[in-house]
Design a protein around this motif. Structure first.
Motif, PDB file in Angstrom:
ATOM      1  N   VAL A 138       5.173 -11.451   5.629  1.00 10.80           N
ATOM      2  CA  VAL A 138       3.613 -10.656   6.090  1.00 10.80           C
ATOM      3  C   VAL A 138       2.711 -11.828   5.925  1.00 10.80           C
ATOM      4  O   VAL A 138       1.814 -11.694   6.677  1.00 10.80           O
ATOM      5  N   LYS A 167      10.165 -10.506   1.870  1.00 11.33           N
ATOM      6  CA  LYS A 167       9.333  -9.774   2.845  1.00 11.33           C
ATOM      7  C   LYS A 167       7.687 -10.106   2.976  1.00 11.33           C
ATOM      8  O   LYS A 167       6.910 -10.234   3.720  1.00 11.33           O
ATOM      9  N   GLU A 168       7.209 -10.209   1.627  1.00  9.18           N
ATOM     10  CA  GLU A 168       5.779 -10.551   1.451  1.00  9.18           C
ATOM     11  C   GLU A 168       5.312 -11.711   1.822  1.00  9.18           C
ATOM     12  O   GLU A 168       4.250 -11.826   2.663  1.00  9.18           O
ATOM     13  N   THR A 189       3.645   3.101   1.083  1.00  9.68           N
ATOM     14  CA  THR A 189       5.178   2.232   1.133  1.00  9.68           C
ATOM     15  C   THR A 189       5.470   2.050  -0.506  1.00  9.68           C
ATOM     16  O   THR A 189       6.805   1.788  -0.576  1.00  9.68           O
ATOM     17  N   TYR A 237       6.235  -0.998   7.310  1.00 10.20           N
ATOM     18  CA  TYR A 237       5.173  -1.977   7.161  1.00 10.20           C
ATOM     19  C   TYR A 237       4.649  -2.458   8.717  1.00 10.20           C
ATOM     20  O   TYR A 237       5.432  -2.929   9.222  1.00 10.20           O
ATOM     21  N   TYR A 277      12.106  -4.732   9.241  1.00  6.85           N
ATOM     22  CA  TYR A 277      11.892  -3.681   8.381  1.00  6.85           C
ATOM     23  C   TYR A 277      13.164  -3.115   7.831  1.00  6.85           C
ATOM     24  O   TYR A 277      13.392  -2.923   6.416  1.00  6.85           O
ATOM     25  N   ARG A 289      -3.661  -7.526  -1.586  1.00  9.11           N
ATOM     26  CA  ARG A 289      -3.114  -6.751  -0.870  1.00  9.11           C
ATOM     27  C   ARG A 289      -1.513  -6.240  -1.718  1.00  9.11           C
ATOM     28  O   ARG A 289      -0.963  -5.243  -1.214  1.00  9.11           O
ATOM     29  N   GLU A 348      -2.094  -2.490  -1.195  1.00  8.93           N
ATOM     30  CA  GLU A 348      -1.896  -2.089   0.139  1.00  8.93           C
ATOM     31  C   GLU A 348      -0.609  -1.351   0.316  1.00  8.93           C
ATOM     32  O   GLU A 348      -0.305  -0.169   0.952  1.00  8.93           O
ATOM     33  N   GLU A 349       0.389  -1.352  -0.779  1.00 10.05           N
ATOM     34  CA  GLU A 349       1.630  -0.808  -0.910  1.00 10.05           C
ATOM     35  C   GLU A 349       1.264   0.905  -1.390  1.00 10.05           C
ATOM     36  O   GLU A 349       1.766   1.783  -0.695  1.00 10.05           O
ATOM     37  N   ASP A 386       3.274  -4.734   9.662  1.00 10.11           N
ATOM     38  CA  ASP A 386       3.222  -6.152  10.082  1.00 10.11           C
ATOM     39  C   ASP A 386       4.963  -6.767  10.292  1.00 10.11           C
ATOM     40  O   ASP A 386       5.088  -7.682  10.614  1.00 10.11           O
TER      41      ASP A 386
END
Lengths: 239, 263
Positions: free
Chosen positions: B14, B10-11, B100, A86, A94, B90, B94-95, A88
């Motif tokens: 971000v 995590k999200e 990812t 990722y 990560y 996203r 986006e993943e 960002d």
């Protein structure tokens, strides 16, 4: 440790792979060699439970990939062809995230992150955003992620892509150290990668396996020494 | 559960380490502020008018809760049609685009944990957006206070915001679903916007129709279900409507993510 029988993956009319059967014994490093588009990544995606096979079966660490995906996922470290990072997050954030997904918590998580950071020489970039580090470092971060949780099986899809010669040397060293304790399937389209890290090689071309042998046996069979391997590989994949 | 929280965490990280969330929060607050000052202006004109006409019965009817906060919450509901797809686009698309998703799908994580983690993150962002707009009732409270007590009926405001949060929860679930359908966040946003707009338009169709059809359209309408909440009335059918819409959209998302295993 890894076993596939008659693995076939069809996209419409196109067979991405056809009747792929091979085995990797515990503690061995096997090279999965073939030109681009031969079906290496497809096979690896099936082995890690990301894609289902159209036909055939695959077992990893004694569990069927389709019937027991969670058991397989707990035991496999996977580096896909595109490092799944990722941009960002920092390298450390990560690795923390992936470690948590693998069930690591607290001190165990911290010490395991430290272990993989040292192993892949990431200390320098550990607090930088992944978007700002070089392709080679991103690739190594992806590799580090696969090693988290110390999985018994490692499936590495072109682990040295995008690295400079020095980094390639270091990463090959890391892969060699994995032998014995870990079972490794390593895909590449570069023969020298296999020669440098593996004893055995499975060669795939246009979706089918055309050779499965130790490097020495392969060289002998086609009437040459180890220095002739490049020619043998090119001949085999020409058809 | 722990995996869900790890993914949500995590999200959210971000969201708040990139500029997008601040731009979204800022512009959302700005637009709502514009509506707020317009509504306060209208309220003042209404007071001036009734004073002029010496209509004390009108003055008694005029209060900030009904004339400013109620329409404000309805406006928030409409503006969220535009903003929700931006915060959800996203989440899964986006993943897929960055490949990812392969990491999530090959980690020992169940698809439902991925979906719920993403949903939780979107929900947090939604609540942050609604939280920012709480500033406006607070402004009314502080500047409008008099000897007779609080200018607002806070119970009513609370129910209104609860309704807005329920609507937001349903919007996020729909946005997450559209994000699961494509590997292009922009397409996910457009698709989400279209679906939300459709739910909204259905409501305006209700006023022109009658009978069963009218009640069906009103039942489906995102806006008409918000009305009672914004008026300070907790209507159970509306509560059930928003919750079931959320669960249904989440279930569809789960099916899409899970289908990866069969493709």
């Amino acid at each position: 440790m890894i076993k596939t029988v008659g693995l076939t993956k069809t996209y419409g009319d196109l067979d991405a792979i056809r009747d792929v059967s091979f085995e990797v014994a515990k503690g061995k490093i096997v090279g999965f060699l073939g030109p681009n588009g031969a079906g290496k990544s497809t096979t690896m995606k099936i082995l890690t439970g990301f894609l289902p096979a159209t036909r055939g079966s695959a077992t990893v660490a004694g569990f069927d990939v389709f019937d027991d995906p969670m058991e397989v996922k707990r035991r496999v470290g996977y580096l896909p062809e595109t490092p799944p990072v990722y941009p960002d997050l920092t390298v450390h954030e990560y690795l923390r995230f992936v470690g948590k997904l693998k069930g690591l918590r607290g001190d165990k998580l911290a010490s395991d992150i430290e272990r993989v950071v040292n192993k892949l020489a990431l200390a320098e970039v550990v607090d930088r955003l992944i978007r700002n580090i070089s392709k080679g470092y991103q690739q190594r971060t992806g590799f580090a992620q696969a090693l988290l949780g110390n999985p018994e099986v490692l499936i590495l899809d072109e682990p040295t892509v995008g690295m400079d010669p020095r980094q390639i040397g270091e990463v090959r060293g890391v892969i060699k150290e994995l032998a014995g304790e870990h079972t490794v399937l390593l895909s590449t389209h570069i023969l020298s990668e296999v020669v440098a890290t593996c004893e055995r090689v499975v060669i795939i071309n246009k979706g089918t396996i055309i050779a499965d042998d130790s490097l020495d046996a392969l060289a002998t069979k086609h009437g040459g020494g180890r220095d002739q391997l490049e020619k043998i590989f090119l001949n085999l994949t020409e058809a | 559960m722990r995996n869900t929280l790890a993914i949500a965490g995590k999200e959210i990280r971000v969201y708040f380490t990139t500029a997008t969330s601040y731009v979204v929060l800022g512009s959302f607050a700005l637009i709502i502020a514009y509506f707020f000052q317009a509504l306060v202006g209208e309220f003042q004109r209404a007071i001036a008018q009734s004073l002029q006409m010496n209509a004390s019965w009108m003055l008694e009817q005029l209060n900030l809760t009904d004339y400013v906060i109620y329409p404000l919450i309805m406006n928030i509901g409409v503006i969220l049609i535009f903003f929700t797809p931006i915060i959800t686009m996203r989440l899964l698309a986006e993943e897929k685009r960055a490949k990812t998703l392969e990491l999530l799908m090959t980690a020992p994580v169940r698809p439902i944990e991925i979906v719920l983690g993403k949903y939780l993150a979107g929900l947090t962002m939604m609540l942050a957006m609604l939280g920012v707009t709480l500033l406006f009732p607070i402004v009314v409270e502080v500047l409008g206070a008099s000897q007779t007590g609080s200018p607002l009926d806070w119970r009513s405001v609370g129910v209104g915001y609860f309704g807005a949060a329920l609507l937001g929860a349903a919007f996020v679930a729909i946005g997450l679903f559209t994000s699961s359908l494509t590997d292009n966040p922009v397409i996910a946003a457009l698709l989400g916007f279209l679906i939300l707009l459709m739910f909204y338009i259905v409501g305006s169709g209700a006023s022109g129709s009658e009978g069963l059809w009218k009640s069906l359209l009103e039942f489906l309408s995102l806006a008409s279900n918000l009305t009672s909440f914004a008026r300070g009335v907790l209507r159970v059918p509306s509560l059930v409507y928003y919750l079931s819409l959320s669960v249904f959209a989440l279930f569809l998302t789960y099916r899409v993510v899970e289908a990866q295993r069969w493709r």
